[in-house]
Structures are given as C-alpha cells and as structure tokens.
Design an enzyme around this catalytic site. Structure first.
Site, PDB file in Angstrom:
ATOM      1  N   ASN A 163      10.829 -52.319 -12.720  1.00  0.00           N
ATOM      2  CA  ASN A 163      11.058 -53.753 -12.812  1.00  0.00           C
ATOM      3  C   ASN A 163       9.723 -54.481 -13.061  1.00  0.00           C
ATOM      4  O   ASN A 163       8.735 -54.226 -12.369  1.00  0.00           O
ATOM      5  CB  ASN A 163      11.704 -54.261 -11.511  1.00  0.00           C
ATOM      6  CG  ASN A 163      12.306 -55.642 -11.663  1.00  0.00           C
ATOM      7  OD1 ASN A 163      11.682 -56.548 -12.173  1.00  0.00           O
ATOM      8  ND2 ASN A 163      13.538 -55.791 -11.198  1.00  0.00           N
ATOM      9  N   ASP A 164       9.732 -55.352 -14.060  1.00  0.00           N
ATOM     10  CA  ASP A 164       8.508 -56.074 -14.402  1.00  0.00           C
ATOM     11  C   ASP A 164       8.117 -57.099 -13.336  1.00  0.00           C
ATOM     12  O   ASP A 164       6.963 -57.530 -13.269  1.00  0.00           O
ATOM     13  CB  ASP A 164       8.676 -56.779 -15.750  1.00  0.00           C
ATOM     14  CG  ASP A 164       8.887 -55.790 -16.893  1.00  0.00           C
ATOM     15  OD1 ASP A 164       8.358 -54.669 -16.798  1.00  0.00           O
ATOM     16  OD2 ASP A 164       9.584 -56.144 -17.863  1.00  0.00           O
ATOM     17  N   GLN A 166      20.344 -52.352 -11.045  1.00  0.00           N
ATOM     18  CA  GLN A 166      19.016 -52.234 -10.463  1.00  0.00           C
ATOM     19  C   GLN A 166      19.014 -51.167  -9.384  1.00  0.00           C
ATOM     20  O   GLN A 166      20.051 -50.855  -8.782  1.00  0.00           O
ATOM     21  CB  GLN A 166      18.558 -53.574  -9.875  1.00  0.00           C
ATOM     22  CG  GLN A 166      18.444 -54.674 -10.925  1.00  0.00           C
ATOM     23  CD  GLN A 166      17.748 -55.909 -10.382  1.00  0.00           C
ATOM     24  OE1 GLN A 166      16.614 -55.846  -9.909  1.00  0.00           O
ATOM     25  NE2 GLN A 166      18.422 -57.038 -10.455  1.00  0.00           N
ATOM     26  N   HIS A 223      23.643 -53.344 -17.269  1.00  0.00           N
ATOM     27  CA  HIS A 223      22.525 -52.764 -16.526  1.00  0.00           C
ATOM     28  C   HIS A 223      22.743 -52.911 -15.030  1.00  0.00           C
ATOM     29  O   HIS A 223      23.626 -53.653 -14.585  1.00  0.00           O
ATOM     30  CB  HIS A 223      21.206 -53.434 -16.920  1.00  0.00           C
ATOM     31  CG  HIS A 223      21.067 -54.847 -16.425  1.00  0.00           C
ATOM     32  ND1 HIS A 223      21.754 -55.908 -16.984  1.00  0.00           N
ATOM     33  CD2 HIS A 223      20.321 -55.377 -15.406  1.00  0.00           C
ATOM     34  CE1 HIS A 223      21.433 -57.022 -16.361  1.00  0.00           C
ATOM     35  NE2 HIS A 223      20.576 -56.734 -15.387  1.00  0.00           N
ATOM     36  N   LYS A 234      35.790 -67.812  -4.875  1.00  0.00           N
ATOM     37  CA  LYS A 234      35.711 -67.961  -3.432  1.00  0.00           C
ATOM     38  C   LYS A 234      34.272 -68.300  -3.049  1.00  0.00           C
ATOM     39  O   LYS A 234      33.335 -67.618  -3.481  1.00  0.00           O
ATOM     40  CB  LYS A 234      36.132 -66.643  -2.763  1.00  0.00           C
ATOM     41  CG  LYS A 234      35.774 -66.508  -1.295  1.00  0.00           C
ATOM     42  CD  LYS A 234      36.619 -67.399  -0.415  1.00  0.00           C
ATOM     43  CE  LYS A 234      36.298 -67.148   1.060  1.00  0.00           C
ATOM     44  NZ  LYS A 234      37.046 -68.047   1.955  1.00  0.00           N
ATOM     45  N   PHE A 235      34.097 -69.355  -2.267  1.00  0.00           N
ATOM     46  CA  PHE A 235      32.769 -69.739  -1.800  1.00  0.00           C
ATOM     47  C   PHE A 235      32.621 -69.336  -0.332  1.00  0.00           C
ATOM     48  O   PHE A 235      33.490 -69.617   0.494  1.00  0.00           O
ATOM     49  CB  PHE A 235      32.558 -71.250  -1.935  1.00  0.00           C
ATOM     50  CG  PHE A 235      32.429 -71.712  -3.356  1.00  0.00           C
ATOM     51  CD1 PHE A 235      31.212 -71.662  -4.011  1.00  0.00           C
ATOM     52  CD2 PHE A 235      33.531 -72.196  -4.041  1.00  0.00           C
ATOM     53  CE1 PHE A 235      31.085 -72.089  -5.326  1.00  0.00           C
ATOM     54  CE2 PHE A 235      33.423 -72.625  -5.356  1.00  0.00           C
ATOM     55  CZ  PHE A 235      32.195 -72.573  -5.994  1.00  0.00           C
ATOM     56  N   MET A 236      31.532 -68.664  -0.016  1.00  0.00           N
ATOM     57  CA  MET A 236      31.212 -68.329   1.363  1.00  0.00           C
ATOM     58  C   MET A 236      30.292 -69.418   1.908  1.00  0.00           C
ATOM     59  O   MET A 236      29.067 -69.289   1.903  1.00  0.00           O
ATOM     60  CB  MET A 236      30.548 -66.950   1.438  1.00  0.00           C
ATOM     61  CG  MET A 236      31.487 -65.804   1.109  1.00  0.00           C
ATOM     62  SD  MET A 236      32.752 -65.602   2.383  1.00  0.00           S
ATOM     63  CE  MET A 236      33.584 -64.131   1.762  1.00  0.00           C
ATOM     64  N   CYS A 277      17.307 -54.930 -24.615  1.00  0.00           N
ATOM     65  CA  CYS A 277      17.788 -54.210 -25.795  1.00  0.00           C
ATOM     66  C   CYS A 277      16.766 -53.172 -26.268  1.00  0.00           C
ATOM     67  O   CYS A 277      15.554 -53.327 -26.070  1.00  0.00           O
ATOM     68  CB  CYS A 277      18.075 -55.188 -26.929  1.00  0.00           C
ATOM     69  SG  CYS A 277      19.654 -56.050 -26.767  1.00  0.00           S
ATOM     70  N   HIS A 324      30.844 -50.191  -2.438  1.00  0.00           N
ATOM     71  CA  HIS A 324      31.461 -51.489  -2.179  1.00  0.00           C
ATOM     72  C   HIS A 324      31.498 -52.291  -3.480  1.00  0.00           C
ATOM     73  O   HIS A 324      30.519 -52.308  -4.231  1.00  0.00           O
ATOM     74  CB  HIS A 324      30.647 -52.279  -1.161  1.00  0.00           C
ATOM     75  CG  HIS A 324      30.579 -51.666   0.196  1.00  0.00           C
ATOM     76  ND1 HIS A 324      31.615 -51.721   1.091  1.00  0.00           N
ATOM     77  CD2 HIS A 324      29.581 -50.991   0.821  1.00  0.00           C
ATOM     78  CE1 HIS A 324      31.265 -51.110   2.211  1.00  0.00           C
ATOM     79  NE2 HIS A 324      30.039 -50.651   2.077  1.00  0.00           N
TER      80      HIS A 324
END
Length: 351
Positions: free
Chosen positions: A76-77, A167, A165, A313-315, A54, A300
């Site tokens: 990035n920390d 990355q 957010h 859905k589980f891969m 924030c 994608h």
C-alpha cells in the site's frame, strides 16, 4: 399471547462477539415512502490509464504497475502500519495506555479489468484469488500475529475505486474483533468440548432455515444473530480448519464456487453491484495449532443495503450508543436471498 419471533421484539445473542442485538420485526409494518427505484448503472471502462490500480498505470507515488494479466499484489502506497517504528513510552496513567504495534498493508487486485467483480469472474479466476490470499497469509504470518484479508466494495462502503481489489493488513498484535472472537471461542470450547462454529455449522445444516447456499465443503448462512440486514457468515461445513493456508485443493475450488454463488445472490437482490465489507477470520499466526483448537476459519459479509439499491441501514443513534438493532429477521433475510435466481442478472440480460 404467545411469542412470535416474526412479530415480537426480542434480543439475540452473538456468541462470537459476546454482544446482544435488538430485533424489531413489527417495524416492518410501518409505511415506507422513500426512494426505491433502481439507480442508473454506472458505466465502468474495462481499462482506464488514469486508474492507479489498472495494469500499466502510474500510481500516486510514481511507481508503475506491471501489465499484469491475473492477480497483482503491491505494498500500500499509504499504509496505516509500518514494519519498523519507535515504541511509545510506558505510562503510569491507567487512563492513557498505549502499546507498540508493527505491521504491513498491501493491496491486491483480483483481475486486470475494472468492469468486472467477483460474481462475474470465472471460478478458475476466483480460485487464483484464493491461492494468492493463502500465500499472503503464509508469508505475512511468519512475522506478524494477525493477517486480515478484507474487501470494501462500493462507494457506500468508502471504496471510490471500482477496480476489483481488496486489502491485506497484518499486525503484530491481536485487534479488537479478533480478540473478542478468540476469547469467546476459547470459552465455548472449554464449556462444550467442540469448536463453536463447527457446532453452529452442523446446527444450521440440520435446520436449513437460515442457509443461503452450500456445497460439499462450505455452508453460508444469515446468522441467527445477524446485525446487518443481509449479513452472511461463511463457514466450513464439516471439517475443522484453523486458517486459510490449511485449505485443501478441493476446498479452495469449492470456496471459489460458493463465493461466486453467494455474491451472485447479493447482486440479484436489487439488481445492482451489491456493496459490502467482508473479511476472513482464522486462528492467529505464530501460535502452535494445539493452542488454537477453539478457532474455526470463517468469513463475514456485512452489506448495508436495506430496502432497495439506494436505501441503506445506518448504524447511528441507538446502535452507536446502546446496541445494534434490526427489523428484518435473519430467517426472513435468508428466505429472500435463497429464493433469488442463481444466474447473475447481467448474464440473464445478455443471454
């Protein structure tokens, strides 16, 4: 018995990755007694001084965010890659290979408010996000080969912070997924004389059976080879574009438009803030455009939800050890999403 893609199992080939996907539409007939009710919506404050993303908040490393009122980017920390580290020693053992890589990791906040997501932002605000993405790609691409913009949205995707957010990770080498797309797109152009995704966009535009939304510059489809239940592929509709910084002013506006529309469809499917992992792929940086003509810029979207807001859905199992599998066909998924309202459910509830 004649083959029916809506009834009979078959495999579909993903030309980008070079992998096959097992499609088992007959499994949709099996009874389902699992949880299908909509969960209670989490109340997220517009500003939480304890949230490190924030405006004005103190991050874990002691740094204080500025009182930003738009897009905000910071290093990035706890980065996965650093710009300057020693290289591993060369090994004579072919089973223990390693290579040096350097990189940079950044976090980008879309908006100062924590209780808003991309489909609820104004198109003008999304356009600012796109401009910043493009600027970051240009800057990082000056010294690094691959720039990966990606967003993990929702706790189910490992994102514990609700603040909107994404990355940006950039690295000196070409990662696995990019390498596969690079090789397969290169081979396709050599054999067919046209970039793969430029041809695919034209094909989907003509057939219209897997198209979710489109506009003058962009087309969004559930790809024929989709792996995740409601996976999406967003591509330029007509023009050959190598990288995000190559987008024109009008293409950036229309990209903001179609992103808002497709994400609204996502949220409307189960009337929840739809979780997903998404990212943009384009030609590597530091390579002459003449050597990247096989590439086409695209995005994608990989969402895990299957039957409801709580069923994913589980891969696992077969998917991890053999190949990806899905029940719902790409055509059925596209039809479900396409027929959803164009107005976000939260907007409809308040109007």
């Amino acid at each position: 018995m004649a083959f029916d893609p809506k009834e009979h199992q078959h495999e579909r080939f993903n030309p980008l990755t070079g992998q096959w996907i097992l499609v088992s539409p007959h499994r949709l007939k099996r009874p389902w007694t699992g949880q299908v009710e909509k969960p209670e919506e989490e109340v997220i404050p517009s500003h939480d001084p304890k949230n490190p993303l924030c405006p004005g908040s103190i991050r874990p490393n002691g740094k204080v965010n500025p009182e930003y009122d738009g897009v905000y980017v910071f290093d990035n920390d706890f980065p996965a890659m650093l710009p300057d580290v020693p290289s591993p020693a060369e090994s004579d053992d072919p089973l223990e290979r390693s290579r040096a890589t350097t990189g940079a990791c950044r976090v980008m906040c879309f908006h100062p408010r924590s209780d808003i997501t991309l489909p609820l932002m104004m198109i003008e605000e999304i356009r600012k996000v796109i401009d910043e993405w493009s600027g970051q790609c240009t800057e990082l691409g000056k010294t690094l080969k691959w720039v990966q913009v990606f967003e993990n949205k929702g706790k189910v995707m490992g994102c514990s912070n609700p603040h909107p957010h994404c990355q940006i990770w950039a690295m000196s080498s070409l990662p696995n997924e990019a390498s596969a797309e690079d090789m397969n797109q290169r081979d396709y152009l050599a054999k067919n004389g046209v970039p793969m995704l430029l041809k695919y966009a034209r094909s989907e535009d003509e057939k219209r059976i897997r198209v979710l939304v489109d506009n003058e510059d962009w087309i969004c489809v559930v790809p024929y080879w989709a792996c995740w239940p409601y996976e999406l592929l967003l591509m330029p509709r007509r023009r050959h574009i190598l990288r995000m910084p190559d987008l024109t002013d009008s293409e950036r506006n229309s990209l903001a438009d179609i992103m808002k529309r497709l994400l609204t469809k996502y949220d409307n499917l189960f009337e929840v803030s739809f979780p997903y992992s998404m990212g943009f792929h384009g030609a590597p940086y530091g390579i002459p455009d003449s050597e990247c003509q096989h590439w086409q810029f695209h995005a994608h979207y990989f969402p895990p939800l299957l039957r409801s807001a709580t069923v994913k859905k589980f891969m696992v199992g077969f998917e991890m050890l053999a190949e990806s599998q899905r029940d719902l066909t790409a055509e059925q998924a596209a039809e479900k999403l396409r027929n959803l309202p164009d107005v976000h459910y939260k907007v409809r509830m308040t109007s």
